[in-house]
Scaffold this motif. Structure first.
Motif, PDB file in Angstrom:
ATOM      1  N   GLN A  95       0.849  -1.192   0.000  1.00  0.00           N
ATOM      2  CA  GLN A  95       0.000   0.000   0.000  1.00  0.00           C
ATOM      3  C   GLN A  95       0.882   1.237   0.000  1.00  0.00           C
ATOM      4  O   GLN A  95       1.802   1.370   0.808  1.00  0.00           O
ATOM      5  CB  GLN A  95      -0.959   0.030   1.197  1.00  0.00           C
ATOM      6  CG  GLN A  95      -2.014   1.111   1.006  1.00  0.00           C
ATOM      7  CD  GLN A  95      -3.077   1.142   2.090  1.00  0.00           C
ATOM      8  OE1 GLN A  95      -2.803   0.827   3.239  1.00  0.00           O
ATOM      9  NE2 GLN A  95      -4.296   1.532   1.727  1.00  0.00           N
ATOM     10  N   ASP A  96       0.570   2.124  -0.921  1.00  0.00           N
ATOM     11  CA  ASP A  96       1.376   3.321  -1.195  1.00  0.00           C
ATOM     12  C   ASP A  96       0.627   4.553  -0.683  1.00  0.00           C
ATOM     13  O   ASP A  96      -0.594   4.561  -0.666  1.00  0.00           O
ATOM     14  CB  ASP A  96       1.513   3.362  -2.736  1.00  0.00           C
ATOM     15  CG  ASP A  96       2.139   4.609  -3.260  1.00  0.00           C
ATOM     16  OD1 ASP A  96       2.987   5.179  -2.574  1.00  0.00           O
ATOM     17  OD2 ASP A  96       1.788   5.004  -4.391  1.00  0.00           O
ATOM     18  N   TYR A  97       1.354   5.576  -0.272  1.00  0.00           N
ATOM     19  CA  TYR A  97       0.750   6.830   0.203  1.00  0.00           C
ATOM     20  C   TYR A  97       1.233   7.953  -0.691  1.00  0.00           C
ATOM     21  O   TYR A  97       2.393   8.327  -0.630  1.00  0.00           O
ATOM     22  CB  TYR A  97       1.129   7.066   1.681  1.00  0.00           C
ATOM     23  CG  TYR A  97       0.493   6.038   2.576  1.00  0.00           C
ATOM     24  CD1 TYR A  97       0.978   4.727   2.616  1.00  0.00           C
ATOM     25  CD2 TYR A  97      -0.628   6.341   3.325  1.00  0.00           C
ATOM     26  CE1 TYR A  97       0.356   3.763   3.383  1.00  0.00           C
ATOM     27  CE2 TYR A  97      -1.246   5.387   4.108  1.00  0.00           C
ATOM     28  CZ  TYR A  97      -0.750   4.102   4.131  1.00  0.00           C
ATOM     29  OH  TYR A  97      -1.371   3.150   4.894  1.00  0.00           O
TER      30      TYR A  97
ATOM     31  N   PHE B 171      -2.694   1.038 -14.466  1.00  0.00           N
ATOM     32  CA  PHE B 171      -1.629   0.066 -14.713  1.00  0.00           C
ATOM     33  C   PHE B 171      -0.341   0.839 -14.944  1.00  0.00           C
ATOM     34  O   PHE B 171      -0.359   1.871 -15.629  1.00  0.00           O
ATOM     35  CB  PHE B 171      -1.916  -0.747 -15.989  1.00  0.00           C
ATOM     36  CG  PHE B 171      -2.957  -1.812 -15.836  1.00  0.00           C
ATOM     37  CD1 PHE B 171      -2.760  -2.886 -14.972  1.00  0.00           C
ATOM     38  CD2 PHE B 171      -4.122  -1.766 -16.593  1.00  0.00           C
ATOM     39  CE1 PHE B 171      -3.723  -3.890 -14.853  1.00  0.00           C
ATOM     40  CE2 PHE B 171      -5.085  -2.770 -16.477  1.00  0.00           C
ATOM     41  CZ  PHE B 171      -4.881  -3.826 -15.601  1.00  0.00           C
ATOM     42  N   ASN B 172       0.750   0.321 -14.417  1.00  0.00           N
ATOM     43  CA  ASN B 172       2.061   0.875 -14.732  1.00  0.00           C
ATOM     44  C   ASN B 172       2.932  -0.222 -15.310  1.00  0.00           C
ATOM     45  O   ASN B 172       2.767  -1.399 -14.952  1.00  0.00           O
ATOM     46  CB  ASN B 172       2.739   1.476 -13.497  1.00  0.00           C
ATOM     47  CG  ASN B 172       2.031   2.744 -13.031  1.00  0.00           C
ATOM     48  OD1 ASN B 172       1.396   3.421 -13.835  1.00  0.00           O
ATOM     49  ND2 ASN B 172       2.135   3.051 -11.759  1.00  0.00           N
ATOM     50  N   SER B 173       3.879   0.185 -16.137  1.00  0.00           N
ATOM     51  CA  SER B 173       4.682  -0.819 -16.848  1.00  0.00           C
ATOM     52  C   SER B 173       6.035  -1.034 -16.181  1.00  0.00           C
ATOM     53  O   SER B 173       7.009  -1.360 -16.846  1.00  0.00           O
ATOM     54  CB  SER B 173       4.894  -0.350 -18.291  1.00  0.00           C
ATOM     55  OG  SER B 173       5.482   0.932 -18.279  1.00  0.00           O
ATOM     56  N   ARG B 174       6.072  -0.852 -14.855  1.00  0.00           N
ATOM     57  CA  ARG B 174       7.344  -0.902 -14.123  1.00  0.00           C
ATOM     58  C   ARG B 174       7.031  -1.014 -12.641  1.00  0.00           C
ATOM     59  O   ARG B 174       5.876  -0.915 -12.231  1.00  0.00           O
ATOM     60  CB  ARG B 174       8.148   0.366 -14.406  1.00  0.00           C
ATOM     61  CG  ARG B 174       7.249   1.600 -14.559  1.00  0.00           C
ATOM     62  CD  ARG B 174       7.274   2.579 -13.478  1.00  0.00           C
ATOM     63  NE  ARG B 174       6.145   3.487 -13.523  1.00  0.00           N
ATOM     64  CZ  ARG B 174       5.617   4.017 -12.443  1.00  0.00           C
ATOM     65  NH1 ARG B 174       6.077   3.706 -11.247  1.00  0.00           N
ATOM     66  NH2 ARG B 174       4.598   4.850 -12.516  1.00  0.00           N
ATOM     67  N   TRP B 175       8.079  -1.148 -11.847  1.00  0.00           N
ATOM     68  CA  TRP B 175       7.883  -1.161 -10.404  1.00  0.00           C
ATOM     69  C   TRP B 175       7.376   0.189  -9.925  1.00  0.00           C
ATOM     70  O   TRP B 175       7.813   1.229 -10.432  1.00  0.00           O
ATOM     71  CB  TRP B 175       9.208  -1.428  -9.678  1.00  0.00           C
ATOM     72  CG  TRP B 175       9.506  -2.880  -9.549  1.00  0.00           C
ATOM     73  CD1 TRP B 175      10.376  -3.605 -10.311  1.00  0.00           C
ATOM     74  CD2 TRP B 175       8.930  -3.781  -8.600  1.00  0.00           C
ATOM     75  NE1 TRP B 175      10.365  -4.908  -9.901  1.00  0.00           N
ATOM     76  CE2 TRP B 175       9.492  -5.043  -8.848  1.00  0.00           C
ATOM     77  CE3 TRP B 175       7.992  -3.653  -7.582  1.00  0.00           C
ATOM     78  CZ2 TRP B 175       9.142  -6.179  -8.100  1.00  0.00           C
ATOM     79  CZ3 TRP B 175       7.646  -4.771  -6.844  1.00  0.00           C
ATOM     80  CH2 TRP B 175       8.213  -6.014  -7.100  1.00  0.00           C
ATOM     81  N   GLY B 176       6.509   0.186  -8.931  1.00  0.00           N
ATOM     82  CA  GLY B 176       6.153   1.428  -8.266  1.00  0.00           C
ATOM     83  C   GLY B 176       7.334   1.878  -7.419  1.00  0.00           C
ATOM     84  O   GLY B 176       8.142   1.076  -6.971  1.00  0.00           O
ATOM     85  N   ASP B 177       7.422   3.179  -7.240  1.00  0.00           N
ATOM     86  CA  ASP B 177       8.392   3.767  -6.332  1.00  0.00           C
ATOM     87  C   ASP B 177       7.555   4.564  -5.345  1.00  0.00           C
ATOM     88  O   ASP B 177       6.900   5.529  -5.769  1.00  0.00           O
ATOM     89  CB  ASP B 177       9.330   4.678  -7.143  1.00  0.00           C
ATOM     90  CG  ASP B 177      10.393   5.348  -6.304  1.00  0.00           C
ATOM     91  OD1 ASP B 177      10.266   5.343  -5.076  1.00  0.00           O
ATOM     92  OD2 ASP B 177      11.352   5.901  -6.890  1.00  0.00           O
ATOM     93  N   PRO B 178       7.405   4.175  -4.111  1.00  0.00           N
ATOM     94  CA  PRO B 178       8.257   3.330  -3.283  1.00  0.00           C
ATOM     95  C   PRO B 178       7.844   1.863  -3.099  1.00  0.00           C
ATOM     96  O   PRO B 178       8.416   1.199  -2.221  1.00  0.00           O
ATOM     97  CB  PRO B 178       8.197   4.039  -1.926  1.00  0.00           C
ATOM     98  CG  PRO B 178       6.863   4.692  -1.875  1.00  0.00           C
ATOM     99  CD  PRO B 178       6.459   4.980  -3.286  1.00  0.00           C
ATOM    100  N   GLU B 179       6.931   1.307  -3.899  1.00  0.00           N
ATOM    101  CA  GLU B 179       6.572  -0.098  -3.691  1.00  0.00           C
ATOM    102  C   GLU B 179       7.790  -1.018  -3.782  1.00  0.00           C
ATOM    103  O   GLU B 179       7.937  -1.972  -3.012  1.00  0.00           O
ATOM    104  CB  GLU B 179       5.529  -0.548  -4.725  1.00  0.00           C
ATOM    105  CG  GLU B 179       4.114  -0.050  -4.449  1.00  0.00           C
ATOM    106  CD  GLU B 179       3.848   1.337  -5.017  1.00  0.00           C
ATOM    107  OE1 GLU B 179       4.818   2.058  -5.330  1.00  0.00           O
ATOM    108  OE2 GLU B 179       2.660   1.702  -5.122  1.00  0.00           O
ATOM    109  N   ALA B 180       8.667  -0.728  -4.764  1.00  0.00           N
ATOM    110  CA  ALA B 180       9.847  -1.589  -4.943  1.00  0.00           C
ATOM    111  C   ALA B 180      10.666  -1.665  -3.645  1.00  0.00           C
ATOM    112  O   ALA B 180      11.219  -2.716  -3.306  1.00  0.00           O
ATOM    113  CB  ALA B 180      10.723  -1.045  -6.072  1.00  0.00           C
TER     114      ALA B 180
HETATM  115  N1  GLY Z   1       3.891   4.484  -6.303  1.00  0.00           N
HETATM  116  C1  GLY Z   1       3.159   4.568  -7.479  1.00  0.00           C
HETATM  117  C2  GLY Z   1       3.936   4.707  -8.694  1.00  0.00           C
HETATM  118  O1  GLY Z   1       5.137   4.478  -8.690  1.00  0.00           O
HETATM  119  O2  GLY Z   1       3.397   5.050  -9.723  1.00  0.00           O
END
Ligand code: GLY
Length: 454
Positions: free
Chosen positions: A227-229, A307-316
């Motif tokens: 979960q991202d904020y 949808f994103n085509s890569r890792w989320g930042d900061p999810e990664a």
């Molecule tokens: N944390 C969401 C994103 O990287 O798009």
């Protein structure tokens, strides 16, 4: 593929740092190059890590030159603009082995209008939306939406979203006609990315991030839900940012099962991409929402917000440190044999607190070039890792050099301990002139659930 690999990662921030760390853990990887990276990435490494700042991720020739300079065995294109530029396709044409989706597959992120239409075509639950390229027509639309009380804030939220890439800051929330008009006018701030924009009906529910790795043959592996904020300030106030903190794993998806999320959001998307002749190979990030729906047995339905085509930042930063065979998974993916692998990941919880420069994401220029104290003390805190982003070094001293500066990640057997450890480390850090900004409430929903169950 040789046994002592040289890996090149294209990314400037904390995501590039954590991805390079994940490759470093593989016994097959000998050397890692990160471009353009940042001054913090080379610290405390066990293997040879080169940071090459002479790289522009918006310039295809610049990235190609870096690839030719280092001749890596594997290239991981991790950043959104770079993926959208189609550099992956060009590098492949030059004979490199590249881990990232093709430009046409990545359209699922870089063109939000196409992406929503794709979701409709493949019956992926999605908010209602309308696309606009005229401010005047969009304003008429919100006028009709908010009806005869245009100046009263209503609870019905609309999101105005740039269709192109806007560093994660292109989704603006409105709850009145006036706010919606202001959001529509702000689309011009995003330049070309905001020329076409969407107006979407806000859904209510809990947001979550779900990331999978797919090899284009129908096989995928899913990582821990996170979960991202996204908003700048505690209590979800302030502006949209690139992400101010994250937790994994999260229980906010429950009572939805991972199988339900995958069936509705992941499998339909991967099958849809194959059906449309764009097999998806690489990381697919689902920004999801758990929405109340009495018509289904669990009482909730998963929706796709993006949808994103890569890792989320900061999810990664909260998922990858728990994965011990990332290089092997990436190689199996590009070779189309992901089905022979499983993800090897730990069962720990992680909390990431992002340290940003005061004023971020608006005007933080007055806080640039300030000395950052305490990073080394923070790294020495037990069960903590720090991943660098907007940090510059002069001699052995660290200075602010961007909006998001670093990610402090605490880990533990439960979320409370992971949070406490991240908090302890963050409290060691100080920026000259009181210029450090961060959110204290990361993971509050899961912490709340856990405390109530004790
Ligand atoms: N944390 C969401 C994103 O990287 O798009």
């Amino acid at each position: 593929m040789p046994e002592d690999l040289k890996v090149l990662v294209f990314d400037p921030g904390a995501r590039g740092h954590v991805i390079s760390d994940a490759y470093e853990r593989s016994h097959r990887v000998r050397k890692i190059i990160v471009a353009p990276g940042n001054d913090f990435i080379g610290f405390y490494r066990h293997k040879e890590v080169v940071v090459d700042e002479n790289c522009d991720l918006k310039n295809l020739d610049s990235m190609l030159a870096i690839a030719k300079k280092y001749r890596p065995d594997l290239i991981d294109v991790a950043q959104d603009d770079a993926i959208a530029s189609g550099v992956g396709d060009i590098l492949r044409e030059h004979g490199f082995v590249v881990f990232c989706p093709s430009r046409v597959a990545a359209q699922i992120e870089w063109d939000k209008k196409w992406s929503r239409e794709f979701m409709i075509r493949h019956r992926i639950p999605t908010p209602q939306f309308n696309a606009f390229s005229s401010t005047r027509i969009a304003e008429r639309f919100v006028d009709e939406f908010y009806g005869e009380n245009p100046y009263d804030a209503r609870s019905d939220a609309l999101y105005v979203k740039a269709a192109g890439l806007a560093e994660g800051k292109g989704a603006l929330r409105a709850t009145s006609y006036q706010e919606a008009v202001a959001c529509i006018r702000r689309m011009s701030w995003f330049g070309e990315a905001g020329r076409t924009f969407l107006i979407e009906r806000g859904l209510s529910g809990e947001e979550f991030s779900y990331t999978v790795m797919a090899d284009g043959t129908g096989v995928y592996h899913a990582f821990k839900p996170a979960q991202d904020y996204k908003l700048a300030l505690p209590f979800d106030e302030g502006d949209q940012t690139g992400g101010m903190g994250c937790i994994a794993r999260t229980h906010v998806i429950e009572p939805l099962s991972r199988a339900e999320i995958e069936q509705e959001l992941v499998i339909k998307a991967l099958d849809g991409m194959v059906a449309e002749g764009r097999p998806y190979i690489g990381i697919l990030y689902v920004g999801g929402m758990k929405v109340r729906d009495e018509s289904v047995s669990s009482g909730y339905k998963p929706y796709c917000i993006e949808f994103n085509s890569r890792w989320g930042d900061p999810e990664a930063q909260v998922v990858l440190p728990g994965v011990s065979n990332y290089a092997e998974l990436a190689i199996a993916t590009v070779e189309g044999r992901l089905g022979q692998k499983v993800i090897i990941e730990d069962a720990l919880y992680r909390v990431c607190l992002v340290g940003a420069t005061r004023g971020y994401p608006r005007d933080y220029h007055a806080a640039l070039g300030k000395r950052i104290y305490g990073l080394k003390e923070a790294i020495n805190c037990p069960f903590v890792e720090i991943f660098g982003a907007g940090i510059k070094m002069e001699g052995r001293k660290f200075y602010t050099n961007g909006g998001r500066l670093f990610s402090v990640v605490g880990r533990g057997p439960d979320l409370l301990r992971a949070y406490e450890r991240a908090l302890t480390a963050m409290s060691r850090i100080y920026i000259e002139g009181n210029n450090l900004q961060w959110r204290t409430d990361i993971g509050w929903q899961d912490r709340d659930m856990l405390l109530r169950s004790l």
